[in-house]
Scaffold this motif. Structure first.
Motif, PDB file in Angstrom:
ATOM      1  N   VAL A  94      36.052  21.266  78.828  1.00 12.72           N
ATOM      2  CA  VAL A  94      35.875  22.723  78.773  1.00 12.72           C
ATOM      3  C   VAL A  94      37.048  23.426  79.455  1.00 12.72           C
ATOM      4  CG1 VAL A  94      34.439  24.645  79.561  1.00 12.72           C
ATOM      5  CG2 VAL A  94      33.372  22.590  78.602  1.00 12.72           C
ATOM      6  N   ILE A  95      37.490  22.884  80.597  1.00 10.28           N
ATOM      7  CA  ILE A  95      38.623  23.485  81.304  1.00 10.28           C
ATOM      8  C   ILE A  95      39.883  23.400  80.449  1.00 10.28           C
ATOM      9  CG2 ILE A  95      40.143  23.249  83.303  1.00 10.28           C
ATOM     10  CD1 ILE A  95      37.710  22.344  84.903  1.00 10.28           C
ATOM     11  N   ALA A  96      40.119  22.229  79.855  1.00  6.79           N
ATOM     12  CA  ALA A  96      41.306  22.068  79.005  1.00  6.79           C
ATOM     13  C   ALA A  96      41.259  23.016  77.810  1.00  6.79           C
ATOM     14  CB  ALA A  96      41.407  20.618  78.535  1.00  6.79           C
ATOM     15  N   PHE A  97      40.103  23.131  77.201  1.00  2.18           N
ATOM     16  CA  PHE A  97      39.971  24.034  76.052  1.00  2.18           C
ATOM     17  C   PHE A  97      40.167  25.489  76.483  1.00  2.18           C
ATOM     18  CE2 PHE A  97      37.439  26.372  72.845  1.00  2.18           C
ATOM     19  CZ  PHE A  97      38.127  25.961  71.711  1.00  2.18           C
ATOM     20  N   GLY A  98      39.658  25.845  77.661  1.00  2.00           N
ATOM     21  CA  GLY A  98      39.861  27.197  78.158  1.00  2.00           C
ATOM     22  C   GLY A  98      41.330  27.492  78.425  1.00  2.00           C
ATOM     23  N   LEU A  99      42.050  26.513  78.992  1.00  3.84           N
ATOM     24  CA  LEU A  99      43.488  26.694  79.217  1.00  3.84           C
ATOM     25  C   LEU A  99      44.231  26.868  77.901  1.00  3.84           C
ATOM     26  CD1 LEU A  99      44.118  24.034  82.015  1.00  3.84           C
ATOM     27  CD2 LEU A  99      44.113  26.518  82.279  1.00  3.84           C
TER      28      LEU A  99
ATOM     29  N   PHE B 103      54.052  24.627  70.611  1.00  2.00           N
ATOM     30  CA  PHE B 103      52.693  24.703  71.143  1.00  2.00           C
ATOM     31  C   PHE B 103      51.903  23.425  70.872  1.00  2.00           C
ATOM     32  CE2 PHE B 103      48.223  26.157  70.696  1.00  2.00           C
ATOM     33  CZ  PHE B 103      48.023  26.547  72.010  1.00  2.00           C
ATOM     34  N   CYS B 104      52.276  22.672  69.837  1.00  2.45           N
ATOM     35  CA  CYS B 104      51.609  21.392  69.561  1.00  2.45           C
ATOM     36  C   CYS B 104      51.835  20.404  70.706  1.00  2.45           C
ATOM     37  CB  CYS B 104      52.117  20.807  68.248  1.00  2.45           C
ATOM     38  SG  CYS B 104      51.754  21.811  66.789  1.00  2.45           S
ATOM     39  N   ILE B 105      53.051  20.380  71.255  1.00  2.00           N
ATOM     40  CA  ILE B 105      53.339  19.501  72.396  1.00  2.00           C
ATOM     41  C   ILE B 105      52.527  19.930  73.610  1.00  2.00           C
ATOM     42  CG2 ILE B 105      55.155  18.623  73.901  1.00  2.00           C
ATOM     43  CD1 ILE B 105      57.153  19.102  71.695  1.00  2.00           C
ATOM     44  N   VAL B 106      52.473  21.236  73.842  1.00  2.00           N
ATOM     45  CA  VAL B 106      51.718  21.758  74.983  1.00  2.00           C
ATOM     46  C   VAL B 106      50.235  21.413  74.846  1.00  2.00           C
ATOM     47  CG1 VAL B 106      51.024  23.872  76.171  1.00  2.00           C
ATOM     48  CG2 VAL B 106      53.378  23.587  75.406  1.00  2.00           C
ATOM     49  N   ALA B 107      49.686  21.548  73.643  1.00  2.00           N
ATOM     50  CA  ALA B 107      48.266  21.261  73.424  1.00  2.00           C
ATOM     51  C   ALA B 107      47.954  19.807  73.754  1.00  2.00           C
ATOM     52  CB  ALA B 107      47.887  21.577  71.983  1.00  2.00           C
ATOM     53  N   ALA B 108      48.811  18.884  73.321  1.00  2.00           N
ATOM     54  CA  ALA B 108      48.584  17.463  73.613  1.00  2.00           C
ATOM     55  C   ALA B 108      48.693  17.175  75.104  1.00  2.00           C
ATOM     56  CB  ALA B 108      49.579  16.613  72.821  1.00  2.00           C
ATOM     57  N   MET B 109      49.689  17.731  75.767  1.00  2.00           N
ATOM     58  CA  MET B 109      49.893  17.467  77.188  1.00  2.00           C
ATOM     59  C   MET B 109      48.800  18.092  78.044  1.00  2.00           C
ATOM     60  SD  MET B 109      52.455  15.492  77.452  1.00  2.00           S
ATOM     61  CE  MET B 109      52.696  15.599  79.229  1.00  2.00           C
ATOM     62  N   ILE B 110      48.344  19.286  77.693  1.00  2.00           N
ATOM     63  CA  ILE B 110      47.262  19.922  78.450  1.00  2.00           C
ATOM     64  C   ILE B 110      45.983  19.097  78.348  1.00  2.00           C
ATOM     65  CG2 ILE B 110      45.713  21.923  78.481  1.00  2.00           C
ATOM     66  CD1 ILE B 110      48.316  22.530  79.809  1.00  2.00           C
ATOM     67  N   GLY B 111      45.670  18.631  77.153  1.00  2.00           N
ATOM     68  CA  GLY B 111      44.479  17.805  76.982  1.00  2.00           C
ATOM     69  C   GLY B 111      44.537  16.518  77.785  1.00  2.00           C
ATOM     70  N   PHE B 112      45.692  15.879  77.847  1.00  2.00           N
ATOM     71  CA  PHE B 112      45.832  14.612  78.572  1.00  2.00           C
ATOM     72  C   PHE B 112      45.787  14.816  80.080  1.00  2.00           C
ATOM     73  CE2 PHE B 112      48.707  11.594  80.687  1.00  2.00           C
ATOM     74  CZ  PHE B 112      48.021  10.413  80.447  1.00  2.00           C
ATOM     75  N   THR B 113      46.578  15.749  80.589  1.00  2.00           N
ATOM     76  CA  THR B 113      46.682  15.915  82.039  1.00  2.00           C
ATOM     77  C   THR B 113      45.391  16.442  82.655  1.00  2.00           C
ATOM     78  OG1 THR B 113      47.666  18.106  81.665  1.00  2.00           O
ATOM     79  CG2 THR B 113      49.174  16.261  81.983  1.00  2.00           C
ATOM     80  N   THR B 114      44.663  17.300  81.944  1.00  2.00           N
ATOM     81  CA  THR B 114      43.406  17.823  82.488  1.00  2.00           C
ATOM     82  C   THR B 114      42.380  16.718  82.639  1.00  2.00           C
ATOM     83  OG1 THR B 114      43.856  19.930  81.375  1.00  2.00           O
ATOM     84  CG2 THR B 114      41.647  19.588  82.209  1.00  2.00           C
TER      85      THR B 114
END
Length: 378
Positions: free
Chosen positions: A312-317, A285-296
């Protein structure tokens, strides 16, 4: 790894260390206040408080790592975007996949940190913490030797010592024993001593009185005594003796038959499967958290009004994916064969991140699908 990748990765690691330090300090202070009050009120020293705090840090750090990885990625991406560094990289021909490479490497580094904690350090710390809690629970001094306070070693027993001298003499002792439903007994004594002999703990009371109330006949009987011994071993013994449980075992120790582990730990196969596979799913999940923050933030691009909407969208995801992880735990605990469910949120987050990268990498497709602007009639 190119110089640009090393530059972005260094920025991510620096901010990750900063956010981790701040978050650990905040969570530690909140937990330390409660822990300090509980231990000191039980008569423990500051060294015991520091030991318990140190043993609780691995769990705290494990919780903070995904949040720190997300915060560091969002902050660095926003800064690179505001300073037009991302624009320069894209102008030189760097695709979104190429820009995401240092972020992915950063996520893998955090994943390795979290894996080390989950598989080795955290179980060892929790095991040691359980042993120390059992030792303190078995210590009569910590349970009874607190002067001027009514203590409850068990639900039906109340103990009070008005004064405790330097040589260990208890003065003005009060002991109420209501463990038997048919009668209640109250002991009072001018002095008392605690004597420990291996597993037996005895309270020797001098110059006192015993009052016994029968609940059936509602009669009170009193008796004075010069000395009286009262076995309090059952009061100072830890009722929940430490047993081997899954969370206190390292991952290699869990790599055996769930049937055998269930006999040793008393836990169901579902709980064992959830504990084992969570140690792999949570670091991912650490990898997913970093990638979601970057791509959003990469989809949002540059805006004079900032990137608060994208954040806000990235944090909501991230909350959505993390909530899905918690939801999947109960089905797995009910049926050990459903363990693949624990990896579904990570898989979903990974596919979502790469879908956003694919979307950013095709600006022509985005323009083609945008709604055309109608011309005003002449």
């Amino acid at each position: 790894m190119s110089r640009i990748d090393r530059y972005v990765l260094s920025q991510l690691l620096i901010l990750f260390g900063f956010f981790s330090l701040v978050l650990v300090a905040v969570f530690w202070i909140n937990r330390a206040v409660v822990l300090f009050d509980r231990l000191i009120s039980d008569g423990q020293s500051a060294l015991v408080f520091l030991e318990f705090t140190a043993l609780g840090l691995p769990k705290l750090i494990t919780t903070v790592l995904p949040i720190s990885a997300f915060a560091a990625t969002v902050y660095v991406t926003n800064r690179l975007n505001n300073e037009s560094e991302l624009t320069v990289m894209q102008a030189t021909g760097s695709s979104p996949y190429r820009l995401a490479r240092p972020v992915l490497a950063f996520g893998v580094i955090v994943f390795l940190m979290s894996s080390t904690l989950q598989h080795v350090l955290l179980p060892l710390a929790l095991g040691q913490l359980s042993e120390r809690e059992a030792e303190i629970s078995q210590n009569a001094t910590s349970r009874l030797l607190t002067e001027g306070a009514f203590l409850h070693p068990s639900s039906a027993v109340t103990f009070y010592a008005g004064e405790i001298s330097e040589d260990g003499v208890l003065r003005d002792v009060f002991l109420s024993d209501g463990r038997k439903p048919e009668e209640g007994v109250i002991y009072t004594a001018a002095e008392a001593y605690l004597i420990r002999n291996q597993d037996l703990t005895t309270l020797i009371m001098l110059d006192g009185m015993a009052q016994r109330l029968s609940n059936e006949s509602n009669r009170l009987a009193t008796a004075n005594f010069q000395d009286f011994s009262f076995d309090i071993s059952s009061l100072v013994r830890n009722d929940a003796s430490p047993i081997q449980i899954a969370r206190n075992m390292t991952t290699p120790e869990l790599m055996m038959s769930y049937k055998d582990l269930s006999k040793d730990t008393g836990q169901s196969a579902g709980h064992l499967a959830e504990e084992f596979h969570s140690r792999f799913a949570e670091p991912l999940f650490c990898i997913v958290a970093a990638m979601i923050g970057f791509t959003t933030l990469l989809i949002g691009g540059y805006s004079r009004f900032g990137v608060w909407r994208e954040v806000v969208i990235a944090f909501g995801l991230l909350l959505l994916i993390n909530g899905a992880r918690s939801t999947m735990q109960n089905p797995v605990r009910s049926d050990a064969n459903l363990w693949p469910l624990l990896y579904l949120p990570v898989i979903f987050g990974t596919l979502l991140a790469f879908a956003m990268l694919w979307y950013v990498a095709r600006p022509r497709w985005r323009r083609r699908n945008a709604a055309p602007i109608a011309e005003a009639p002449a």
